[in-house]
Motif scaffolding. Structure first.
Motif, PDB file in Angstrom:
ATOM      1  N   ILE A   4      37.058  47.549  48.955  1.00 21.78           N
ATOM      2  CA  ILE A   4      37.458  47.601  47.520  1.00 21.78           C
ATOM      3  C   ILE A   4      38.153  46.516  47.171  1.00 21.78           C
ATOM      4  CG2 ILE A   4      38.612  49.236  45.878  1.00 21.78           C
ATOM      5  CD1 ILE A   4      38.369  51.371  47.711  1.00 21.78           C
ATOM      6  N   VAL A   5      37.614  46.015  45.873  1.00 20.95           N
ATOM      7  CA  VAL A   5      38.354  44.683  45.339  1.00 20.95           C
ATOM      8  C   VAL A   5      38.697  45.099  43.944  1.00 20.95           C
ATOM      9  CG1 VAL A   5      37.745  42.405  44.544  1.00 20.95           C
ATOM     10  CG2 VAL A   5      36.560  43.355  46.506  1.00 20.95           C
ATOM     11  N   VAL A   6      40.177  44.672  43.722  1.00 14.55           N
ATOM     12  CA  VAL A   6      40.821  44.963  42.577  1.00 14.55           C
ATOM     13  C   VAL A   6      41.365  43.791  41.993  1.00 14.55           C
ATOM     14  CG1 VAL A   6      42.624  46.620  41.416  1.00 14.55           C
ATOM     15  CG2 VAL A   6      41.616  47.298  43.770  1.00 14.55           C
ATOM     16  N   PRO A   7      40.586  43.346  40.960  1.00 14.86           N
ATOM     17  CA  PRO A   7      41.133  42.257  40.176  1.00 14.86           C
ATOM     18  C   PRO A   7      42.440  42.636  39.244  1.00 14.86           C
ATOM     19  CG  PRO A   7      38.971  42.398  39.547  1.00 14.86           C
ATOM     20  CD  PRO A   7      39.401  43.628  40.372  1.00 14.86           C
ATOM     21  N   GLY A   8      43.457  41.589  39.339  1.00 17.03           N
ATOM     22  CA  GLY A   8      44.812  42.022  38.555  1.00 17.03           C
ATOM     23  C   GLY A   8      44.542  41.932  36.947  1.00 17.03           C
ATOM     24  N   ASN A   9      45.801  42.247  36.306  1.00 18.67           N
ATOM     25  CA  ASN A   9      45.788  42.053  34.936  1.00 18.67           C
ATOM     26  C   ASN A   9      47.200  42.155  34.682  1.00 18.67           C
ATOM     27  OD1 ASN A   9      46.069  43.696  32.200  1.00 18.67           O
ATOM     28  ND2 ASN A   9      44.563  42.236  32.018  1.00 18.67           N
ATOM     29  N   GLU A  10      47.911  41.362  33.905  1.00 17.40           N
ATOM     30  CA  GLU A  10      49.343  41.397  33.511  1.00 17.40           C
ATOM     31  C   GLU A  10      49.614  41.625  31.978  1.00 17.40           C
ATOM     32  OE1 GLU A  10      50.952  37.588  35.313  1.00 17.40           O
ATOM     33  OE2 GLU A  10      49.668  36.571  33.823  1.00 17.40           O
ATOM     34  N   VAL A  11      50.766  41.942  32.008  1.00 15.36           N
ATOM     35  CA  VAL A  11      51.527  42.071  30.692  1.00 15.36           C
ATOM     36  C   VAL A  11      52.892  41.435  30.528  1.00 15.36           C
ATOM     37  CG1 VAL A  11      49.992  44.120  29.690  1.00 15.36           C
ATOM     38  CG2 VAL A  11      52.281  44.469  30.783  1.00 15.36           C
ATOM     39  N   ARG A  12      53.341  41.050  29.786  1.00 17.00           N
ATOM     40  CA  ARG A  12      54.665  40.440  29.641  1.00 17.00           C
ATOM     41  C   ARG A  12      55.801  41.657  28.856  1.00 17.00           C
ATOM     42  NH1 ARG A  12      56.835  34.606  29.847  1.00 17.00           N
ATOM     43  NH2 ARG A  12      58.842  35.136  29.184  1.00 17.00           N
ATOM     44  N   VAL A  13      56.781  42.073  30.108  1.00 17.88           N
ATOM     45  CA  VAL A  13      57.837  42.959  29.695  1.00 17.88           C
ATOM     46  C   VAL A  13      59.028  42.552  29.919  1.00 17.88           C
ATOM     47  CG1 VAL A  13      58.462  45.513  30.050  1.00 17.88           C
ATOM     48  CG2 VAL A  13      55.986  44.810  30.262  1.00 17.88           C
ATOM     49  N   ASP A  14      59.924  42.599  28.648  1.00 19.66           N
ATOM     50  CA  ASP A  14      61.331  42.091  28.837  1.00 19.66           C
ATOM     51  C   ASP A  14      61.426  40.554  29.221  1.00 19.66           C
ATOM     52  OD1 ASP A  14      62.004  44.486  27.534  1.00 19.66           O
ATOM     53  OD2 ASP A  14      62.429  45.393  29.475  1.00 19.66           O
ATOM     54  N   LEU A  26      44.037  50.951  38.216  1.00 25.24           N
ATOM     55  CA  LEU A  26      43.067  50.666  39.441  1.00 25.24           C
ATOM     56  C   LEU A  26      43.469  50.880  40.794  1.00 25.24           C
ATOM     57  CD1 LEU A  26      41.666  47.370  37.610  1.00 25.24           C
ATOM     58  CD2 LEU A  26      40.774  49.665  37.463  1.00 25.24           C
ATOM     59  N   VAL A  27      44.638  50.411  40.923  1.00 20.03           N
ATOM     60  CA  VAL A  27      45.444  50.644  42.267  1.00 20.03           C
ATOM     61  C   VAL A  27      45.465  52.074  42.782  1.00 20.03           C
ATOM     62  CG1 VAL A  27      47.508  50.425  43.728  1.00 20.03           C
ATOM     63  CG2 VAL A  27      46.754  48.556  42.246  1.00 20.03           C
ATOM     64  N   ARG A  28      45.705  52.820  41.764  1.00 20.62           N
ATOM     65  CA  ARG A  28      45.671  54.308  42.088  1.00 20.62           C
ATOM     66  C   ARG A  28      44.181  54.926  42.571  1.00 20.62           C
ATOM     67  NH1 ARG A  28      49.764  53.367  43.413  1.00 20.62           N
ATOM     68  NH2 ARG A  28      51.723  53.338  42.107  1.00 20.62           N
ATOM     69  N   GLU A  29      43.286  54.478  41.878  1.00 19.18           N
ATOM     70  CA  GLU A  29      41.865  54.759  42.044  1.00 19.18           C
ATOM     71  C   GLU A  29      41.281  54.080  43.405  1.00 19.18           C
ATOM     72  OE1 GLU A  29      37.981  56.346  41.299  1.00 19.18           O
ATOM     73  OE2 GLU A  29      39.895  56.869  40.687  1.00 19.18           O
ATOM     74  N   ALA A  30      41.726  52.741  43.605  1.00 23.84           N
ATOM     75  CA  ALA A  30      41.753  52.430  45.079  1.00 23.84           C
ATOM     76  C   ALA A  30      42.172  53.218  45.890  1.00 23.84           C
ATOM     77  CB  ALA A  30      42.259  51.010  44.940  1.00 23.84           C
ATOM     78  N   GLU A  31      43.476  53.610  45.918  1.00 19.09           N
ATOM     79  CA  GLU A  31      43.993  54.511  46.785  1.00 19.09           C
ATOM     80  C   GLU A  31      43.145  55.879  47.046  1.00 19.09           C
ATOM     81  OE1 GLU A  31      48.546  53.389  45.424  1.00 19.09           O
ATOM     82  OE2 GLU A  31      47.859  55.408  44.949  1.00 19.09           O
ATOM     83  N   ARG A  32      42.775  56.275  45.988  1.00 21.85           N
ATOM     84  CA  ARG A  32      41.589  57.582  46.059  1.00 21.85           C
ATOM     85  C   ARG A  32      40.682  57.367  47.056  1.00 21.85           C
ATOM     86  NH1 ARG A  32      37.882  60.253  43.866  1.00 21.85           N
ATOM     87  NH2 ARG A  32      37.034  58.659  42.305  1.00 21.85           N
ATOM     88  N   LEU A  33      40.076  56.109  46.673  1.00 21.68           N
ATOM     89  CA  LEU A  33      38.813  55.695  47.363  1.00 21.68           C
ATOM     90  C   LEU A  33      38.786  55.117  48.895  1.00 21.68           C
ATOM     91  CD1 LEU A  33      37.042  54.372  44.182  1.00 21.68           C
ATOM     92  CD2 LEU A  33      36.566  56.327  45.140  1.00 21.68           C
ATOM     93  N   VAL A  98      34.225  46.961  43.191  1.00 19.02           N
ATOM     94  CA  VAL A  98      34.829  46.315  42.453  1.00 19.02           C
ATOM     95  C   VAL A  98      35.282  47.072  41.182  1.00 19.02           C
ATOM     96  CG1 VAL A  98      35.402  44.061  41.142  1.00 19.02           C
ATOM     97  CG2 VAL A  98      33.721  44.185  43.076  1.00 19.02           C
ATOM     98  N   LEU A  99      36.711  47.409  41.336  1.00 19.05           N
ATOM     99  CA  LEU A  99      37.289  48.062  40.245  1.00 19.05           C
ATOM    100  C   LEU A  99      37.625  47.625  39.087  1.00 19.05           C
ATOM    101  CD1 LEU A  99      39.301  50.574  42.493  1.00 19.05           C
ATOM    102  CD2 LEU A  99      37.117  50.927  41.559  1.00 19.05           C
ATOM    103  N   CYS A 100      37.563  47.971  37.617  1.00 20.81           N
ATOM    104  CA  CYS A 100      37.990  47.120  36.574  1.00 20.81           C
ATOM    105  C   CYS A 100      38.043  48.242  35.466  1.00 20.81           C
ATOM    106  CB  CYS A 100      36.783  46.138  36.262  1.00 20.81           C
ATOM    107  SG  CYS A 100      35.166  46.816  35.689  1.00 20.81           S
ATOM    108  N   SER A 101      38.653  47.752  34.397  1.00 20.57           N
ATOM    109  CA  SER A 101      38.806  48.662  32.975  1.00 20.57           C
ATOM    110  C   SER A 101      37.251  48.684  32.526  1.00 20.57           C
ATOM    111  CB  SER A 101      39.730  48.138  32.167  1.00 20.57           C
ATOM    112  OG  SER A 101      39.383  46.693  31.651  1.00 20.57           O
TER     113      SER A 101
END
Length: 165
Positions: A4-14, A26-33, A98-101
Motif C-alpha cells: 500500500i502506498v500513501v502519498p502525503g499532503n500537508e496544510v499549514r496550521v498555526d 488515507l492513513v486510516r484507510e491504509a490501516e484498514r487494508l 496507491v491511495l489518494c483523494s
C-alpha cells in the motif's frame, strides 16, 4: 508481494506544516487494508524543518504490525511514484495499491501506472472519500499543465537509478 502506498499532503496550521485531514484519512484507510499487504510505504517531504509528511503519517499509524517504510523526499506526485518504486522493487513487490483523494486520482493514476510499469509493478489507484472543495480542485487544475514535464523528469530520475525508461 503487495504494498500500500500513501502519498502525503500537508496544510499549514498555526505556522506549522502538518499532514492534512484528507491525508490522515488515507492513513486510516491504509490501516484498514493493511492485513492484505506485506508493506505500507508513506511518501512525502518536509517544509521548514518539520517532520516530513511520510514521517508524520508513520507516526499517526495505528494499524497492524506490518513493515512501514518512509520515503521523505518527494515533493510532487511524480516524485512520489519515482522514489517509491525502487523501495518496492527491492522488496519484491509486484502489486501496489496507491491511495489518494478523489480529486487527485487522475494525476495519481497518470504517474503511478506509467512509472511503476517501468519496474514491473502493477499500480491500482483507489480514491478514498475526503475533501472535494474548490481549493483541492483548483490545485489539481493548476498542476495539469506540469504533468508531462514532471513525468519526463521522473523517468530520467529512474533511468539514473538503473530503471529502463
Amino acid at each position: 508481494m503487495t504494498a500500500i502506498v500513501v502519498p502525503g499532503n500537508e496544510v499549514r496550521v498555526d505556522g506549522v506544516w502538518q499532514i492534512s485531514g484528507a491525508c490522515l484519512a488515507l492513513v486510516r484507510e491504509a490501516e484498514r487494508l493493511a492485513p492484505d499487504a506485506d508493506v505500507v510505504v508513506f511518501t512525502g517531504w518536509s517544509r521548514g524543518g518539520e517532520p516530513s509528511e511520510a514521517e508524520q503519517m508513520r507516526d499517526a499509524w495505528q494499524g497492524p504490525d506490518v513493515e512501514l517504510v518512509v520515503e521523505p523526499s518527494a515533493s510532487v506526485t511524480a516524485e512520489n511514484a519515482a522514489r517509491t518504486l525502487p523501495l518496492l522493487v527491492s522488496r519484491g513487490v509486484r502489486r501496489a495499491l496507491v491511495l489518494c483523494s478523489p480529486w487527485h486520482r487522475h494525476r495519481t493514476r497518470f504517474f503511478f501506472s506509467r512509472l511503476y510499469a517501468i519496474g514491473g509493478v502493477e499500480a491500482e489507484v483507489r480514491a478514498v472519500p475526503g475533501a472535494r472543495g474548490v481549493r483541492e480542485l483548483g490545485h489539481e487544475l493548476m498542476a495539469l499543465p506540469l504533468a508531462r514535464r514532471q513525468l519526463s523528469s521522473a523517468k530520467a530520475e529512474l533511468a539514473r537509478r538503473g530503471f529502463g525508461a
